[in-house]
Design a protein around this motif. Structure first.
Motif, PDB file in Angstrom:
ATOM      1  N   LYS A   2     -13.851  -0.776   9.040  1.00  0.00           N
ATOM      2  CA  LYS A   2     -13.071   0.253   8.340  1.00  0.00           C
ATOM      3  C   LYS A   2     -12.634  -0.249   6.969  1.00  0.00           C
ATOM      4  CE  LYS A   2     -10.132   2.800  10.588  1.00  0.00           C
ATOM      5  NZ  LYS A   2      -8.917   3.253  11.337  1.00  0.00           N
ATOM      6  N   GLU A  32     -17.053   2.423   7.463  1.00  0.00           N
ATOM      7  CA  GLU A  32     -16.357   3.704   7.451  1.00  0.00           C
ATOM      8  C   GLU A  32     -15.354   3.710   6.302  1.00  0.00           C
ATOM      9  OE1 GLU A  32     -13.228   6.314  10.202  1.00  0.00           O
ATOM     10  OE2 GLU A  32     -13.790   4.270  10.770  1.00  0.00           O
ATOM     11  N   VAL A  34     -12.155   5.397   4.584  1.00  0.00           N
ATOM     12  CA  VAL A  34     -11.015   6.234   4.947  1.00  0.00           C
ATOM     13  C   VAL A  34     -10.121   6.397   3.722  1.00  0.00           C
ATOM     14  CG1 VAL A  34      -9.009   6.489   6.454  1.00  0.00           C
ATOM     15  CG2 VAL A  34     -11.096   5.398   7.323  1.00  0.00           C
ATOM     16  N   GLU A  69      -1.546   1.268   8.837  1.00  0.00           N
ATOM     17  CA  GLU A  69      -2.981   1.463   8.621  1.00  0.00           C
ATOM     18  C   GLU A  69      -3.607   0.319   7.841  1.00  0.00           C
ATOM     19  OE1 GLU A  69      -4.398   5.868   8.221  1.00  0.00           O
ATOM     20  OE2 GLU A  69      -2.389   5.767   7.337  1.00  0.00           O
ATOM     21  N   ALA A  73      -7.216  -2.064   8.962  1.00  0.00           N
ATOM     22  CA  ALA A  73      -8.433  -2.005   8.147  1.00  0.00           C
ATOM     23  C   ALA A  73      -9.041  -3.390   7.968  1.00  0.00           C
ATOM     24  CB  ALA A  73      -8.120  -1.405   6.787  1.00  0.00           C
TER      25      ALA A  73
END
Length: 203
Positions: A2, A32, A34, A69, A73
C-alpha cells in the motif's frame, strides 16, 4: 503493498499532481495507491472568500486521512502547497499529531517522498520539500526524491517545476495555471519510483 498519497490542495493543483502520482504507483505490480486528504483547518467562510469552495467540493470524494493510516502503509507520498517556503499549516498540523507514531517507531523504514506547488517559479518549491524532509527523517522514513533519470527536469525550453527533491508545479498568482504535461509526468515518475523502492524494501 500500500502506497498512501497524503495531500492538501486549496485550488486543485496538488490534487491533480496527487492523481498523477497515483497513476505512477499503479505501474508497479502489486502496488495499491490510496489517496487521502489531510483535515481542513480553515472555516468554510474563509474558503469561500478565497474562491476555493468549488475546488474543495470537487475533491470532497477523497477521504480525510487518519494518523493510523500512515502506520498501515508501506510508503507515504506527501503533497503540499508552498506557504512562505514551507509546508502549509494544514499539513503541519496533521504531522504534529503523529507523536505517538514517533514514540513507537511505527514509521521507521517506510519510504517517504514529497511533491509541492507554488504560485511563482521561484516561490520556495525546493525549500518546502527539503524542510518537509526534516520531519520525515525524525520519523525514520527512507526519503525518495525525483532522480535525474526523469529527463523532464532537465528541460529549458519551457517554464516547469521539478527538481531532484521532488515533483512540483507552478500555480500562478491567482491559481490560473494548472500542472503542465511535464509536471504531471514528473509526478507520475516519482510515484512509480517511490513505489518501486518500497516494493524492494518490503520484499
Amino acid at each position: 503493498m500500500k502506497v498512501l498519497i497524503v495531500y492538501y490542495s486549496t485550488y486543485g493543483h496538488i490534487h491533480k499532481m496527487a492523481e498523477a502520482v497515483a497513476e505512477g504507483v499503479r505501474e508497479i505490480a502489486g502496488a495499491e495507491a490510496v489517496l487521502r486528504r489531510v483535515p481542513e483547518t480553515l472555516p468554510e467562510g474563509v474558503i469561500e472568500k478565497m474562491g476555493a469552495a468549488a475546488a474543495q467540493q470537487a475533491m470532497a470524494h477523497v477521504p480525510v486521512c487518519t494518523v493510523e493510516e500512515l502506520a498501515a502503509a508501506d510508503a507515504v507520498i506527501f503533497g503540499t502547497p508552498t506557504r512562505f517556503g514551507n509546508m502549509c499549516g494544514q499539513m503541519r498540523q496533521f504531522l504534529d499529531a503523529t507523536g505517538q507514531l514517533w514514540a513507537t517507531g511505527a514509521l521507521v523504514g517506510k519510504v517517504g517522498s514529497v511533491f509541492t506547488s507554488s504560485a511563482t517559479q521561484h516561490g520556495g518549491q525546493e525549500s518546502t520539500i527539503l524542510s518537509f524532509h526534516i520531519t520525515l527523517l525524525h520519523q525514520g522514513f527512507v526519503i525518495v526524491g525525483l532522480p535525474y533519470t526523469f529527463q523532464g527536469q532537465m528541460r529549458i525550453d519551457e517554464i516547469t517545476g521539478g527538481s531532484p527533491y521532488g515533483a512540483s508545479t507552478i500555480a500562478g498568482g491567482s491559481g490560473e495555471r494548472m500542472p503542465s504535461q511535464n509536471e504531471l509526468d514528473a509526478a507520475r515518475f516519482q510515484g512509480k519510483h517511490a513505489a518501486a523502492i518500497a516494493a524492494k524494501l518490503t520484499a
